[in-house]
Design an enzyme around this catalytic site. Structure first.
Site: not given
Ligand code: NAP
Length: 259
Positions: A9-10, A119, A121-122, A149, A153, A159
């Protein structure tokens, strides 16, 4: 020792930010990308590393230690499975994996004795918001989550809001909230129901990632709120996960479990 990383997904907002973070960090090295549009090419605005459309081919040809996925749920799940099968440790930021997918990946990760971090949420502040909400839910069983959001999204509720509700379920006494005879005159007005707690999803341009957990008790309310104003807020957590996944031998779900 450099940790060799493949990013999927760059060209996405999160992927592009993650690549910049990897370039800034001395111990991290980008060795390849997975992108559905640039197979075999070195594209403009993408880093000068091999780009593959096919994840399996990428993992077979590139000796990577970890794999970071920031794409969409279905594709991210296939990528994660392929990475584990090729002995590469996944760090997954993509949200929207089902419970079945997570447990399947958990089994595979344990069988392979390979770390995997998923995760939703990071952002470290968001993880603290969830932890504090879990503490508060013990005393305030009446709670609504309002998550907001950007309008690109794909999954709703977020999440992070589901993860927050799951954590609160561990401490909260089960309760159906609101009036027993209440009636929705417009479907969805009371939000989604998670074990009697309500989750409301707002999608608007201009927003990034925001969540408020609102508790109500006799004569008082308590609000626990976190805002990510830009995607830089997630990068410290992604870096930490890339480093920690190298020491794990099973799947860990949620950044709070490695802090
Ligand atoms: P985005 O800007 O839309 O980027 C998504 C990327 O995935 C794009 O490069 C897109 O390529 C690619 N993609 C879409 N469908 C694909 C497919 N079928 N095969 C391969 N690549 C595909 O989204 P974003 O804001 O960066 O978010 C990416 C993910 O991270 C989402 O799941 C989001 O919920 C999650 N996220 C997680 C956190 C966290 O802390 N865990 C924080 C923010 C966001 P195209 O341009 O070709 O479509």
């Amino acid at each position: 020792m450099n940790i060799r990383i493949v990013v999927a997904g760059p060209r996405g907002k999160m992927g592009a930010e993650a690549i910049q973070m990897i370039h800034r960090e001395e111990n991290l090295q980008l060795v390849g990308c997975i992108d559905r549009k640039h197979n075999g090419k070195v594209a403009e605005n993408l880093p000068d590393v091999p780009i593959y459309e096919d994840a399996e081919e990428c993992f077979k040809h590139i000796g990577a230690d970890t794999f970071v996925d920031l794409t969409v749920p279905d594709v991210g799940y296939k990528h994660t499975k392929a990475a584990l099968e090729q002995n590469i440790r996944p760090v997954i930021g993509t949200t929207g994996f089902t419970d079945e997918q997570i447990s399947e990946l958990s089994i595979l990760s344990r069988e392979k004795k390979l770390g995997c971090i998923i995760a939703p949420n990071f952002a470290i502040g968001a993880v603290l918001m969830m932890t504090f909400s879990k503490m508060a839910a013990k005393y305030f069983p009446d709670v609504d989550i309002i998550e907001k959001h950007h309008d690109n999204k794909l999954d709703a509720p977020s999440g992070s809001s589901i993860k927050t509700a799951e954590l609160m379920k561990e401490t909260r006494n089960v309760k159906d909230q609101g009036h027993p005879n209440e009636k929705e005159t417009l479907i969805g007005a009371r939000g989604a129901d998670f074990d009697g707690m309500r989750i409301h999803s707002v999608r608007l341009p201009g927003l990034v990632a925001h969540q408020e957990v609102l508790f109500g008790g006799p004569g008082q309310t308590l609000s626990i709120k976190h805002d990510s104003y830009n995607r830089d807020s997630f990068m410290e957590g992604i870096k930490l996960a890339i480093e920690e996944v190298m020491n794990l031998e099973e799947l860990v779900y949620g950044l709070e479990n490695i802090l």
